[in-house]
Design a protein around this motif. Structure first.
Motif, mmCIF file in Angstrom:
data_model
loop_
_atom_site.group_PDB
_atom_site.id
_atom_site.type_symbol
_atom_site.label_atom_id
_atom_site.label_comp_id
_atom_site.label_asym_id
_atom_site.label_seq_id
_atom_site.Cartn_x
_atom_site.Cartn_y
_atom_site.Cartn_z
ATOM 1 N N MET A 9 0.814 -1.212 0.000
ATOM 2 C CA MET A 9 0.000 0.000 0.000
ATOM 3 C C MET A 9 0.853 1.271 0.000
ATOM 4 O O MET A 9 0.671 2.128 -0.838
ATOM 5 N N HIS A 10 1.771 1.394 0.952
ATOM 6 C CA HIS A 10 2.621 2.580 1.064
ATOM 7 C C HIS A 10 3.643 2.346 2.164
ATOM 8 O O HIS A 10 3.534 1.394 2.938
ATOM 9 N N VAL A 11 4.623 3.237 2.259
ATOM 10 C CA VAL A 11 5.604 3.173 3.345
ATOM 11 C C VAL A 11 4.881 3.509 4.648
ATOM 12 O O VAL A 11 4.143 4.489 4.722
ATOM 13 N N ASP A 12 5.077 2.693 5.674
ATOM 14 C CA ASP A 12 4.433 2.938 6.955
ATOM 15 C C ASP A 12 5.275 3.825 7.858
ATOM 16 O O ASP A 12 4.779 4.770 8.451
ATOM 17 N N HIS A 13 6.565 3.514 7.990
ATOM 18 C CA HIS A 13 7.425 4.329 8.842
ATOM 19 C C HIS A 13 8.880 4.143 8.435
ATOM 20 O O HIS A 13 9.217 3.220 7.710
ATOM 21 N N VAL A 14 9.706 5.048 8.920
ATOM 22 C CA VAL A 14 11.155 4.995 8.752
ATOM 23 C C VAL A 14 11.737 4.958 10.153
ATOM 24 O O VAL A 14 11.225 5.612 11.065
ATOM 25 N N ALA A 15 12.799 4.175 10.342
ATOM 26 C CA ALA A 15 13.390 4.027 11.675
ATOM 27 C C ALA A 15 14.844 4.499 11.683
ATOM 28 O O ALA A 15 15.564 4.326 10.702
ATOM 29 N N LEU A 16 15.232 5.093 12.777
ATOM 30 C CA LEU A 16 16.617 5.499 13.023
ATOM 31 C C LEU A 16 17.040 4.967 14.388
ATOM 32 O O LEU A 16 16.260 5.031 15.347
ATOM 33 N N THR A 17 18.267 4.484 14.481
ATOM 34 C CA THR A 17 18.840 4.090 15.763
ATOM 35 C C THR A 17 19.729 5.235 16.234
ATOM 36 O O THR A 17 20.585 5.711 15.487
ATOM 37 N N LEU A 18 19.507 5.675 17.456
ATOM 38 C CA LEU A 18 20.199 6.834 18.010
ATOM 39 C C LEU A 18 20.939 6.454 19.287
ATOM 40 O O LEU A 18 20.500 5.576 20.025
ATOM 41 N N PRO A 19 22.018 7.161 19.609
ATOM 42 C CA PRO A 19 22.735 6.883 20.853
ATOM 43 C C PRO A 19 22.084 7.526 22.074
ATOM 44 O O PRO A 19 22.369 7.148 23.200
ATOM 45 N N LEU A 76 5.830 12.731 11.949
ATOM 46 C CA LEU A 76 6.566 13.867 11.397
ATOM 47 C C LEU A 76 5.806 14.339 10.162
ATOM 48 O O LEU A 76 5.856 13.693 9.113
ATOM 49 N N GLY A 77 5.068 15.415 10.306
ATOM 50 C CA GLY A 77 4.235 15.884 9.217
ATOM 51 C C GLY A 77 3.033 14.972 9.032
ATOM 52 O O GLY A 77 2.789 14.067 9.828
ATOM 53 N N PRO A 78 2.295 15.204 7.948
ATOM 54 C CA PRO A 78 1.042 14.467 7.758
ATOM 55 C C PRO A 78 1.198 13.047 7.233
ATOM 56 O O PRO A 78 0.235 12.293 7.225
ATOM 57 N N ASN A 79 2.404 12.660 6.784
ATOM 58 C CA ASN A 79 2.499 11.351 6.127
ATOM 59 C C ASN A 79 3.750 10.545 6.445
ATOM 60 O O ASN A 79 4.094 9.655 5.689
ATOM 61 N N LEU A 80 4.431 10.851 7.546
ATOM 62 C CA LEU A 80 5.612 10.071 7.895
ATOM 63 C C LEU A 80 5.619 9.777 9.388
ATOM 64 O O LEU A 80 5.500 10.695 10.212
ATOM 65 N N MET A 81 5.750 8.507 9.705
ATOM 66 C CA MET A 81 5.995 8.127 11.094
ATOM 67 C C MET A 81 7.475 7.791 11.201
ATOM 68 O O MET A 81 8.034 7.111 10.336
ATOM 69 N N ASP A 169 5.106 13.690 -15.120
ATOM 70 C CA ASP A 169 4.063 13.862 -16.132
ATOM 71 C C ASP A 169 3.444 12.519 -16.464
ATOM 72 O O ASP A 169 4.103 11.609 -16.955
ATOM 73 N N GLY A 170 2.165 12.365 -16.150
ATOM 74 C CA GLY A 170 1.461 11.125 -16.413
ATOM 75 C C GLY A 170 1.678 10.063 -15.359
ATOM 76 O O GLY A 170 0.802 9.244 -15.118
ATOM 77 N N THR A 171 2.847 10.061 -14.711
ATOM 78 C CA THR A 171 3.141 9.041 -13.708
ATOM 79 C C THR A 171 2.248 9.203 -12.490
ATOM 80 O O THR A 171 1.797 8.226 -11.905
ATOM 81 N N ASP A 172 1.976 10.455 -12.110
ATOM 82 C CA ASP A 172 1.152 10.671 -10.925
ATOM 83 C C ASP A 172 -0.239 10.086 -11.118
ATOM 84 O O ASP A 172 -0.830 9.538 -10.208
ATOM 85 N N VAL A 173 -0.763 10.124 -12.335
ATOM 86 C CA VAL A 173 -2.073 9.534 -12.590
ATOM 87 C C VAL A 173 -1.985 8.021 -12.464
ATOM 88 O O VAL A 173 -2.821 7.389 -11.823
ATOM 89 N N ALA A 174 -0.947 7.431 -13.035
ATOM 90 C CA ALA A 174 -0.806 5.970 -12.975
ATOM 91 C C ALA A 174 -0.601 5.483 -11.547
ATOM 92 O O ALA A 174 -1.135 4.455 -11.144
ATOM 93 N N LEU A 175 0.169 6.222 -10.754
ATOM 94 C CA LEU A 175 0.473 5.780 -9.396
ATOM 95 C C LEU A 175 -0.620 6.127 -8.397
ATOM 96 O O LEU A 175 -0.921 5.367 -7.494
ATOM 97 N N TYR A 176 -1.205 7.300 -8.553
ATOM 98 C CA TYR A 176 -2.102 7.808 -7.514
ATOM 99 C C TYR A 176 -3.534 7.996 -7.961
ATOM 100 O O TYR A 176 -4.375 8.404 -7.184
ATOM 101 N N GLY A 177 -3.817 7.775 -9.258
ATOM 102 C CA GLY A 177 -5.185 7.904 -9.727
ATOM 103 C C GLY A 177 -5.683 9.325 -9.798
ATOM 104 O O GLY A 177 -6.879 9.574 -9.787
ATOM 105 N N ARG A 178 -4.786 10.292 -9.846
ATOM 106 C CA ARG A 178 -5.185 11.707 -9.891
ATOM 107 C C ARG A 178 -4.834 12.274 -11.256
ATOM 108 O O ARG A 178 -3.860 11.881 -11.874
ATOM 109 N N ALA A 179 -5.597 13.233 -11.650
ATOM 110 C CA ALA A 179 -5.274 13.935 -12.902
ATOM 111 C C ALA A 179 -4.571 15.221 -12.600
ATOM 112 O O ALA A 179 -4.601 15.710 -11.510
#
Length: 179
Positions: A9-19, A76-81, A169-179
């Motif tokens: 479906m999509h990327v759910d989250h990105v992880a970082l290991t911190l000290p 972090l923002g509307p679309n990244l955990m 150009d055109g890819t956004d429609v194929a990937l996301y269904g938007r014009a």
């Protein structure tokens, strides 16, 4: 049989290991605007039940034998955990982030409306900002401007500014269904 990962479906989250988990939470909250969602742990391999084949839980599930870890999930923002890990064990964990050229290295890119304003903001807060911005004037990335910066631990982040990129150009429609 499917030739690609079924149900992706999509990327759910990105992880970082911190000290230092608290310093990381403070930076991502106070500088980048992340919101803490929850904390889990500490989890310690010595205290978790062993797997049926005798391996410790952290080796079986995380590919790290004998681990002791805590994690914090942030939005972090509307679309990244952003999942932040702190491993207390094993003691021989690498303490420096990988360079961009090292196997397994990565960076996280954030799209911004105004790259110059974002860079000024980071610099005013003492964040290490790399030289730039890099501006691309032609080709499939015409209109793209980027600049890298480092978190307090040396992890690379990238700021990206664009309004429209020719390769979309055109890819956004194929990937996301938007014009």
């Amino acid at each position: 049989m499917s030739q690609t990962l079924p149900g992706l479906m999509h990327v759910d989250h990105v992880a970082l290991t911190l000290p230092d988990l608290e310093l990381g939470v403070d930076f991502y909250r106070d500088v980048l605007g992340a919101v803490e969602l929850y904390r889990l742990g500490p989890f310690d391999a010595r205290e978790l039940p062993r797997m049926p084949d005798g391996r410790d839980w952290t080796l079986a599930h995380l590919n790290v034998a004998g681990a002791r870890l805590t994690l914090v999930m942030m939005a972090l923002g509307p679309n990244l955990m952003l999942e932040l890990f702190r491993y207390e064990l094993p003691a021989d964990a690498e303490t420096r982030p990988r360079r961009n050229c090292d196997l397994g290295a990565s960076h996280i890119a954030l799209k911004v409306r105004d790259l110059d304003a974002a860079l000024d903001f980071l610099r005013a807060r003492g964040v290490a900002v790399m030289d730039g911005p890099i501006a691309i004037d032609d080709g499939p990335c015409a209109g793209l401007r980027v600049n890298y910066f480092l978190d307090p631990f040396g992890n690379q982040w990238e700021l990206v500014e664009y309004r429209h990129l020719p390769f979309m150009d055109g890819t956004d429609v194929a990937l996301y269904g938007r014009a």
